[in-house]
Design an enzyme around this catalytic site. Sequence first.
Site, PDB file in Angstrom:
ATOM      1  N   ASP A   1      -3.301  22.233   7.292  1.00  0.00           N
ATOM      2  CA  ASP A   1      -4.284  21.579   8.188  1.00  0.00           C
ATOM      3  C   ASP A   1      -4.142  20.228   7.345  1.00  0.00           C
ATOM      4  OD1 ASP A   1      -5.976  20.823  10.020  1.00  0.00           O
ATOM      5  OD2 ASP A   1      -7.365  22.526   9.753  1.00  0.00           O
TER       6      ASP A   1
HETATM    7  C1  BGC Z   1      -8.599  20.185  12.582  1.00  0.00           C
HETATM    8  C2  BGC Z   1      -7.184  20.727  13.127  1.00  0.00           C
HETATM    9  C3  BGC Z   1      -6.083  19.674  13.850  1.00  0.00           C
HETATM   10  C4  BGC Z   1      -6.004  18.535  12.805  1.00  0.00           C
HETATM   11  C5  BGC Z   1      -5.430  17.347  13.369  1.00  0.00           C
HETATM   12  C6  BGC Z   1      -8.083  19.147  11.549  1.00  0.00           C
HETATM   13  O1  BGC Z   1      -9.070  18.433  11.099  1.00  0.00           O
HETATM   14  O2  BGC Z   1      -8.903  21.227  11.765  1.00  0.00           O
HETATM   15  O3  BGC Z   1      -7.343  21.626  14.037  1.00  0.00           O
HETATM   16  O4  BGC Z   1      -5.091  20.192  14.415  1.00  0.00           O
HETATM   17  O5  BGC Z   1      -7.302  18.077  12.226  1.00  0.00           O
HETATM   18  O6  BGC Z   1      -6.123  16.843  14.278  1.00  0.00           O
END
Ligand code: BGC
Length: 769
Positions: free
Chosen positions: A281
Amino acid sequence: MKKILLLICITCLNLMVSAQKKQLPQLNKNNIKQVIKALTLEEKVKLVVGMGMYIPGAPAGLLPPNDPEDDKIAPKVPGTSGRTHAINRLGIPSITLSDGPAGIHFMDLTNAKPKYATAIPIGTLLASTWDTIMTKKIGEILGREAKDYGIDIMLTPAFNIQRNPLGGRNFEYYSEDPFLSGTIAAAVTNGIQKNGIGVSVKHFAANNTETNRMKLNTIVSERALREIYLKGFEIAVKKSNPWTLMTSYNLINGTYTSESKDLISKILRKEWGFKGLVVSDWFSGQNAAVSLGAGNDLQMPGRPDQAHTIINAVKDGLLAMSDLDLGVERVLNLVVKTITFNKYNYSNNPDLTANAAISRMVAAEGMVLLKNNNALPLPKSSTIALFGNASYDIIAGGTGSGDVVKKYTISLDEGLVNSGFKLQQNSKSIYEDYIKSENEKKPAPSFMDVFNPFSIKEMEVKNEMIIESAANSDVAIITIGRISGESKDRKVENDFNLTDAEKQTLKTLSESFHAKNKKVIVVINAGGVIEMASWSPWVDAILMAWQPGMEGGNAIADIVSGKVNPSGKLTATFPISYTDVPSSQNFPGKQLPLKEGETLDPVMPTYPAEITYDDDIYVGYRYFNTKKVKTAYEFGFGLSYTQFYYGDIKLSSADFKDKITATITIKNTGKVAGKEIVQLYLSAPSEKLKKPSQELKGFAKTKLLQPNESQTISFTLTLSELASYDPALSSWIAEAGKYTIRIGASSLDIKQTKEFSLKKDILMNTNKK
Ligand code: BGC
């Protein structure tokens, strides 16, 4: 003369470069190993550390710095969440990754010509359809739209367990039940990937709390982890072969998920046979080299310090080159499948009109009718008095990466008028004036809006307005709106619980309209569970409309008018009060002091924290049913404008061998056409292991059954539906004894049961697929 010499030199140089290129392998799906051999250490590291996340309007210095060299490379698709590095000399292109679960999330606050995407309903609504055909279809439009915009990977589906009603991202997620979550996730994945676009199933795993999300240590038993928090991922991996999987921010029992060999290499890859790429993530974990060594192949969105950490770890012998090569191989395996590598000529012009129509259809399918005291559907001749900010300013979805820049949203007032209803004009104009004047107070857009959207305070409704409306309309509809999103959990007061003002309005509305023999209908426009027991007796109908995407107002009107017969059912328990939820004891966890030298992240200030999953496997209905705790609305509940009769269950055999099939016939015994969600729960013997009273192990939605029409449905149970995880044996085990199949219309409304037996215990070796 000079010019001629220069020309000759340039031509020679070009010839040399192309000769050199000819000797260099150019990536294709058959020469990946050869390409890896041709990569330098620095190039390999570039491939496992991504790039390209830009948040418009983010003040300088707030986000970790990008590599200045990367900043010079123009993105193929601006405004997405990130991309991988290209290595041009070996024919490796950069691929693009984009959020999210409710549609393509373009980050573009300032662009005068924003790129629009279809805002589909939130995840919880999709799952509330309990319909794998419908959810596959929504996956297909998401994948198609991504393809039309040149995006390679969609960062969806998100389906962490809705462990607690206050979970800030519950709206993106599907359910409190892993079987339902995993099955819907597989359908969405199959729909998206059908287009040659990859998904990233996320967030792996036990990411059920937003408070302190980057540093929250989840303490959970192995059994609960396996049966509740990993099970959905296991189902999705096995049923849909996702191209990528995203690890989560949190730690599990002391280890960051992105750095957990046990989770990634042992369980995900070895036991479940996951063949795809594992991506972190965004900005997660603490050591990129440890993460890579654990099997997390790609660090996103990638920072120069992560690249240095990996290079140094390889040089110092802390990370084997073979581990780095494996990560690179998985990145390249992904790259060769993408539309970018295959030079797909994308239109940049998706059919947003056709996609919006599908979004509207699915939105209506996932709304749940919770109460109906002969109030719905409404005759078209009705004049409706419409209350609640959200009736005029619908909340299409939640906030954060699951949000979507949409061209328009249809609010309920527009939807009702589009359907042919008349609106009582006084209440309409009072609300419209109020919303307009509050909107004018809106602060200038800032990058933090992504996480802290401006929401207008609910208008206080004057008694005179209600009394006048009761006299001048046929019926009242009031919408209760709630917004929630990434990085914040919800609150009990004034969020899960209604505000005093909201309750007062509901009460006065009901008294005034009932005094005139007129009905009051409540529409809930929220991303998740709210308290209902204290006020539901006052009103005549309640429709859980969730956050239904850009076509929401039209979809709600389709149900209000009876054009669509509601057929959604709840995917989470609605408790009587928040404290009835077992995890309410310690949600959202305990905040710990910062360690020495540790600083708070300026973007997402998160402290180290800890949460213990004392509820163990007893999450949602597994707790409420087993302990016989009364609910406001139980898991699986939802009404229709018609009724259904459930015939007897027929079993393929009285003894379980390697599978068993249960067959049941459902008949529409009412006056209008409708669809029924048929749920199969299993009660398993509990001599060795304690078990919940029953668990969902099958579900199906009928086709649209006309009055008197029947449909026969079959469910096949295999060993994995019978088994529970025994930590003492490190194995799944189906216990010998009597099993009861319980088929019904909800987790409490069981219509038919049938027993079968299993003669001997059967162990499922977790090391085999
Ligand atoms: C989120 C993810 C997301 C990623 C990219 C993160 O903060 O938890 O779900 O895909 O950002 O935007």
